[in-house]
Design a protein around this motif. Structure first.
Motif, PDB file in Angstrom:
ATOM      1  N   GLN A   1       0.826  -1.185   0.000  1.00 22.84           N
ATOM      2  CA  GLN A   1       0.000   0.000   0.000  1.00 22.84           C
ATOM      3  C   GLN A   1       0.872   1.251   0.000  1.00 22.84           C
ATOM      4  O   GLN A   1       1.990   1.240   0.486  1.00 22.84           O
ATOM      5  CB  GLN A   1      -0.922   0.019   1.212  1.00 22.84           C
ATOM      6  N   VAL A   2       0.311   2.317  -0.546  1.00 22.44           N
ATOM      7  CA  VAL A   2       0.988   3.602  -0.545  1.00 22.44           C
ATOM      8  C   VAL A   2       0.860   4.215   0.839  1.00 22.44           C
ATOM      9  O   VAL A   2      -0.208   4.192   1.453  1.00 22.44           O
ATOM     10  CB  VAL A   2       0.385   4.539  -1.602  1.00 22.44           C
ATOM     11  N   ARG A   3       1.949   4.780   1.299  1.00 23.10           N
ATOM     12  CA  ARG A   3       1.942   5.431   2.594  1.00 23.10           C
ATOM     13  C   ARG A   3       2.632   6.783   2.500  1.00 23.10           C
ATOM     14  O   ARG A   3       3.716   6.895   1.937  1.00 23.10           O
ATOM     15  CB  ARG A   3       2.640   4.567   3.638  1.00 23.10           C
ATOM     16  N   LEU A   4       1.988   7.791   3.050  1.00 25.53           N
ATOM     17  CA  LEU A   4       2.541   9.131   3.133  1.00 25.53           C
ATOM     18  C   LEU A   4       2.561   9.533   4.593  1.00 25.53           C
ATOM     19  O   LEU A   4       1.539   9.451   5.280  1.00 25.53           O
ATOM     20  CB  LEU A   4       1.702  10.132   2.339  1.00 25.53           C
ATOM     21  N   VAL A   5       3.707   9.960   5.069  1.00 27.71           N
ATOM     22  CA  VAL A   5       3.865  10.326   6.462  1.00 27.71           C
ATOM     23  C   VAL A   5       4.438  11.726   6.554  1.00 27.71           C
ATOM     24  O   VAL A   5       5.561  11.975   6.113  1.00 27.71           O
ATOM     25  CB  VAL A   5       4.770   9.336   7.215  1.00 27.71           C
ATOM     26  N   GLU A   6       3.660  12.634   7.136  1.00 32.66           N
ATOM     27  CA  GLU A   6       4.103  14.008   7.317  1.00 32.66           C
ATOM     28  C   GLU A   6       4.819  14.166   8.652  1.00 32.66           C
ATOM     29  O   GLU A   6       4.533  13.453   9.619  1.00 32.66           O
ATOM     30  CB  GLU A   6       2.925  14.988   7.274  1.00 32.66           C
ATOM     31  N   SER A   7       5.706  15.131   8.691  1.00 35.02           N
ATOM     32  CA  SER A   7       6.376  15.495   9.926  1.00 35.02           C
ATOM     33  C   SER A   7       6.818  16.945   9.831  1.00 35.02           C
ATOM     34  O   SER A   7       6.826  17.527   8.751  1.00 35.02           O
ATOM     35  CB  SER A   7       7.575  14.585  10.209  1.00 35.02           C
ATOM     36  N   GLY A   8       7.183  17.508  10.952  1.00 36.51           N
ATOM     37  CA  GLY A   8       7.720  18.855  10.978  1.00 36.51           C
ATOM     38  C   GLY A   8       6.757  19.922  11.451  1.00 36.51           C
ATOM     39  O   GLY A   8       7.140  21.095  11.568  1.00 36.51           O
ATOM     40  N   GLY A   9       5.520  19.552  11.702  1.00 39.26           N
ATOM     41  CA  GLY A   9       4.570  20.522  12.193  1.00 39.26           C
ATOM     42  C   GLY A   9       4.884  20.927  13.621  1.00 39.26           C
ATOM     43  O   GLY A   9       5.710  20.325  14.299  1.00 39.26           O
ATOM     44  N   GLY A  10       4.218  21.969  14.059  1.00 42.68           N
ATOM     45  CA  GLY A  10       4.431  22.451  15.408  1.00 42.68           C
ATOM     46  C   GLY A  10       3.856  23.829  15.587  1.00 42.68           C
ATOM     47  O   GLY A  10       3.058  24.297  14.778  1.00 42.68           O
ATOM     48  N   SER A  11       4.269  24.465  16.652  1.00 41.05           N
ATOM     49  CA  SER A  11       3.810  25.805  16.993  1.00 41.05           C
ATOM     50  C   SER A  11       4.946  26.791  16.808  1.00 41.05           C
ATOM     51  O   SER A  11       6.073  26.546  17.251  1.00 41.05           O
ATOM     52  CB  SER A  11       3.301  25.826  18.436  1.00 41.05           C
ATOM     53  N   VAL A  93      -4.236  22.185   9.684  1.00 41.77           N
ATOM     54  CA  VAL A  93      -3.634  20.869   9.532  1.00 41.77           C
ATOM     55  C   VAL A  93      -3.149  20.767   8.096  1.00 41.77           C
ATOM     56  O   VAL A  93      -3.912  21.012   7.159  1.00 41.77           O
ATOM     57  CB  VAL A  93      -4.619  19.734   9.847  1.00 41.77           C
ATOM     58  N   TYR A  94      -1.902  20.424   7.922  1.00 36.17           N
ATOM     59  CA  TYR A  94      -1.304  20.323   6.605  1.00 36.17           C
ATOM     60  C   TYR A  94      -1.194  18.861   6.201  1.00 36.17           C
ATOM     61  O   TYR A  94      -0.707  18.033   6.966  1.00 36.17           O
ATOM     62  CB  TYR A  94       0.076  20.978   6.589  1.00 36.17           C
ATOM     63  N   TYR A  95      -1.643  18.573   4.985  1.00 40.90           N
ATOM     64  CA  TYR A  95      -1.670  17.216   4.467  1.00 40.90           C
ATOM     65  C   TYR A  95      -0.797  17.082   3.235  1.00 40.90           C
ATOM     66  O   TYR A  95      -0.835  17.924   2.338  1.00 40.90           O
ATOM     67  CB  TYR A  95      -3.090  16.805   4.078  1.00 40.90           C
ATOM     68  N   CYS A  96      -0.039  16.026   3.191  1.00 37.73           N
ATOM     69  CA  CYS A  96       0.697  15.652   2.000  1.00 37.73           C
ATOM     70  C   CYS A  96      -0.206  14.817   1.105  1.00 37.73           C
ATOM     71  O   CYS A  96      -1.005  14.013   1.594  1.00 37.73           O
ATOM     72  CB  CYS A  96       1.946  14.864   2.393  1.00 37.73           C
ATOM     73  N   ALA A  97      -0.095  15.005  -0.195  1.00 40.62           N
ATOM     74  CA  ALA A  97      -0.908  14.256  -1.144  1.00 40.62           C
ATOM     75  C   ALA A  97      -0.086  13.856  -2.353  1.00 40.62           C
ATOM     76  O   ALA A  97       0.875  14.534  -2.714  1.00 40.62           O
ATOM     77  CB  ALA A  97      -2.119  15.087  -1.588  1.00 40.62           C
ATOM     78  N   ALA A  98      -0.485  12.760  -2.979  1.00 38.07           N
ATOM     79  CA  ALA A  98       0.198  12.259  -4.161  1.00 38.07           C
ATOM     80  C   ALA A  98      -0.814  11.748  -5.165  1.00 38.07           C
ATOM     81  O   ALA A  98      -1.803  11.116  -4.793  1.00 38.07           O
ATOM     82  CB  ALA A  98       1.176  11.142  -3.796  1.00 38.07           C
ATOM     83  N   GLY A 116      -1.685  11.747   3.357  1.00 35.31           N
ATOM     84  CA  GLY A 116      -1.094  11.481   4.644  1.00 35.31           C
ATOM     85  C   GLY A 116      -2.088  11.764   5.754  1.00 35.31           C
ATOM     86  O   GLY A 116      -3.225  12.173   5.512  1.00 35.31           O
ATOM     87  N   GLN A 117      -1.658  11.554   6.983  1.00 35.17           N
ATOM     88  CA  GLN A 117      -2.535  11.756   8.127  1.00 35.17           C
ATOM     89  C   GLN A 117      -2.641  13.212   8.548  1.00 35.17           C
ATOM     90  O   GLN A 117      -3.575  13.582   9.251  1.00 35.17           O
ATOM     91  CB  GLN A 117      -2.053  10.913   9.308  1.00 35.17           C
ATOM     92  N   GLY A 118      -1.717  14.019   8.125  1.00 35.73           N
ATOM     93  CA  GLY A 118      -1.745  15.429   8.451  1.00 35.73           C
ATOM     94  C   GLY A 118      -0.845  15.775   9.621  1.00 35.73           C
ATOM     95  O   GLY A 118      -0.585  14.947  10.494  1.00 35.73           O
ATOM     96  N   THR A 119      -0.376  17.001   9.626  1.00 40.60           N
ATOM     97  CA  THR A 119       0.425  17.511  10.720  1.00 40.60           C
ATOM     98  C   THR A 119      -0.044  18.926  11.049  1.00 40.60           C
ATOM     99  O   THR A 119      -0.294  19.733  10.164  1.00 40.60           O
ATOM    100  CB  THR A 119       1.930  17.484  10.373  1.00 40.60           C
ATOM    101  N   GLN A 120      -0.188  19.197  12.328  1.00 42.07           N
ATOM    102  CA  GLN A 120      -0.732  20.475  12.777  1.00 42.07           C
ATOM    103  C   GLN A 120       0.334  21.557  12.739  1.00 42.07           C
ATOM    104  O   GLN A 120       1.448  21.372  13.230  1.00 42.07           O
ATOM    105  CB  GLN A 120      -1.290  20.350  14.195  1.00 42.07           C
ATOM    106  N   VAL A 121      -0.034  22.687  12.167  1.00 44.83           N
ATOM    107  CA  VAL A 121       0.794  23.885  12.193  1.00 44.83           C
ATOM    108  C   VAL A 121       0.003  24.983  12.880  1.00 44.83           C
ATOM    109  O   VAL A 121      -1.107  25.302  12.463  1.00 44.83           O
ATOM    110  CB  VAL A 121       1.207  24.335  10.781  1.00 44.83           C
TER     111      VAL A 121
END
Length: 125
Positions: A1-11, A93-98, A116-121
């Motif tokens: 399966q295709v998997r997209l994993v976001e990282s780097g979000g924060g305050s 929430v920022y989402y990666c897409a392909a 992806g699941q999204g990362t909060q900014v």
């Protein structure tokens, strides 16, 4: 399966910077258009930036032009979103897409776009 994993979000404080990363795995066949979307509470999801599967050309929403930069690594399995001069309205929430391009066009059709699941900014004053 295709998997997209976001990282780097924060305050981050207004005017600050963040860099989001999206690691992609499980793809076979043709290259994918990679994009970043965001969704704030009570608002629709919007395309922020994308990079073309083959040409590497980029697109940016008017709201982020000059502040955000999308890029990918040499292996094209990681895409980044460098966000500078962040403003409170960038909070989302920022989402990666392909998606595979159709006729060389990156079309974010629901039936074949991976997310992806999204990362909060969060940007505070």
């Amino acid at each position: 399966q295709v998997r997209l994993v976001e990282s780097g979000g924060g305050s981050v404080q207004t005017g600050g910077s963040l860099r989001l990363s999206c690691a992609a795995s499980g793809y076979t066949g043709s290259r994918k258009c990679m994009g970043w979307f965001r969704q704030a509470p009570g608002k629709e999801r919007e395309l922020v930036a994308r990079i073309h599967a083959n040409t590497g050309s980029t697109y940016y929403a008017d709201s982020v032009k000059g502040r955000f930069t999308i890029s990918r690594d040499n292996a094209e399995n990681t895409v980044y979103l460098q966000m500078n001069s962040l403003q409170p309205e960038d909070t989302a929430v920022y989402y990666c897409a392909a998606v595979s391009p159709r006729a060389s066009i990156c079309t974010w059709a629901a039936h074949n776009t991976d997310w992806g699941q999204g990362t909060q900014v969060t940007v505070f004053s």
